[in-house]
Enzyme design. Structure first.
Site, PDB file in Angstrom:
ATOM      1  N   ALA A  66      15.155  18.944 -44.417  1.00  0.00           N
ATOM      2  CA  ALA A  66      14.640  20.222 -43.938  1.00  0.00           C
ATOM      3  C   ALA A  66      13.780  20.039 -42.842  1.00  0.00           C
ATOM      4  O   ALA A  66      13.369  18.864 -42.528  1.00  0.00           O
ATOM      5  CB  ALA A  66      13.960  20.910 -45.192  1.00  0.00           C
ATOM      6  N   GLY A 112      17.360  17.825 -47.924  1.00  0.00           N
ATOM      7  CA  GLY A 112      18.097  19.032 -47.733  1.00  0.00           C
ATOM      8  C   GLY A 112      19.775  18.869 -47.490  1.00  0.00           C
ATOM      9  O   GLY A 112      20.463  19.371 -47.423  1.00  0.00           O
ATOM     10  N   GLU A 115      21.380  17.364 -50.319  1.00  0.00           N
ATOM     11  CA  GLU A 115      21.855  18.822 -50.795  1.00  0.00           C
ATOM     12  C   GLU A 115      22.924  19.499 -50.411  1.00  0.00           C
ATOM     13  O   GLU A 115      23.510  19.972 -50.981  1.00  0.00           O
ATOM     14  CB  GLU A 115      20.540  19.623 -51.274  1.00  0.00           C
ATOM     15  CG  GLU A 115      19.227  18.738 -52.026  1.00  0.00           C
ATOM     16  CD  GLU A 115      18.303  19.326 -51.887  1.00  0.00           C
ATOM     17  OE1 GLU A 115      17.866  19.888 -53.181  1.00  0.00           O
ATOM     18  OE2 GLU A 115      17.329  19.764 -50.956  1.00  0.00           O
ATOM     19  N   GLU A 135      11.774  13.443 -51.196  1.00  0.00           N
ATOM     20  CA  GLU A 135      10.970  14.803 -51.219  1.00  0.00           C
ATOM     21  C   GLU A 135       9.591  14.282 -51.962  1.00  0.00           C
ATOM     22  O   GLU A 135       8.448  14.591 -51.547  1.00  0.00           O
ATOM     23  CB  GLU A 135      11.526  15.841 -52.015  1.00  0.00           C
ATOM     24  CG  GLU A 135      12.484  16.713 -50.958  1.00  0.00           C
ATOM     25  CD  GLU A 135      13.667  16.115 -51.281  1.00  0.00           C
ATOM     26  OE1 GLU A 135      14.582  16.733 -50.871  1.00  0.00           O
ATOM     27  OE2 GLU A 135      14.052  15.166 -51.819  1.00  0.00           O
TER      28      GLU A 135
END
Length: 260
Positions: A66, A112, A115, A135
């Site tokens: 992200a 992300g 993911e 994270e």
């Protein structure tokens, strides 16, 4: 839609969605997530599109995570909104999509990015790819479905190890653990993804959609996956593709499915 961070191209019935922020290692900022929602929605509704390949621009990264700069100053409610919106508008849209989606993981797939790859139905990695969920090094946990999908793919113990150590795994390790389906040299990545998707696209489209729904039911709380399987199996009997498939089998010829 005029895409700023995505490249949308087609090769026959395959639609490519390429995340095009190479200078940022294709990080998922808010605009990119909005564009992904629009591109995916269009692709799933476009009768000319049989399946989707998602990849990243350049040779370094699929998606490196992200865009952390956008998290600065965000409070609890803001964090909840970020995760909820991304999951419902992008990651769940892919996972529950009616057409097959393959992630072609070129290089880093972190946070992300991993993911995003895990939300896809199949993952193919280049041999130089590295994957992880870092994270906890930021004081966070995965928020785009990572804790759930990683556990489903590699098991609870391995998922907890990856998440809590924040260590990256190599493509070979990802293959061994079931995180990816195939590993190929980087120069063969897209051709392998196309080869696999083109094979899938010779099958009955409505049956493919039913299979995705039934398999997803296995990991859906409060849903009896066996019941969903029975229902989807039964529904196939009402399709022209079923009639064509059986006729082709009996007549020893190749079926010509029309998705009806």
């Amino acid at each position: 839609m005029d895409y700023q961070n995505l490249l949308i191209t087609a090769n026959g019935r395959i639609q490519y969605i390429t995340i095009n922020r190479e200078s940022k290692l294709n990080a998922l900022n808010k605009q990119t997530l909005q564009e992904l929602h629009a591109a995916l929605t269009e692709a799933f509704s476009n009768a000319e599109v049989g399946g989707i390949i998602i990849t990243g621009a350049g040779a370094k990264a699929f998606v490196a995570g992200a865009d952390i700069a956008e998290f600065t100053g965000v409070d609890v409610e803001g964090g909840r909104a970020i995760a909820q919106q991304a999951q419902t508008q992008v990651f769940d849209v892919i996972a529950n999509g009616s057409k097959p989606v393959i992630a072609a993981v070129n290089g880093f797939a972190l946070g992300g990015g991993l993911e995003l790859a895990m939300a896809c139905h199949i993952r193919i990695a280049s041999d130089n790819a590295k994957m992880g969920l870092p994270e906890v090094t930021l004081g966070l946990i995965p928020g785009y479905g990572g804790t759930q999908r990683l556990t489903q793919l590699v098991g609870r113990g391995k998922a907890l190890e990856m998440i809590m150590t924040a260590d990256m795994v190599t493509a070979a390790q990802a293959l061994q653990s079931g995180l990816v389906n195939h590993v190929v040299p980087q120069e063969e990545l897209l051709s392998k993804a196309e080869e696999l998707l083109n094979k899938i696209l010779t099958r009955a489209p409505l049956a493919l959609s039913a299979a995705i729904k039934a398999v997803n039911a296995a990991a859906t709380d409060g849903v009896n996956g066996y019941t969903i399987e029975i229902e989807e199996f039964a529904n196939c009997f009402g399709t022209q593709d079923f009639t064509e498939g059986v006729s082709a089998f009996m007549e020893k010829r190749k079926a010509e499915f029309k998705g009806i």
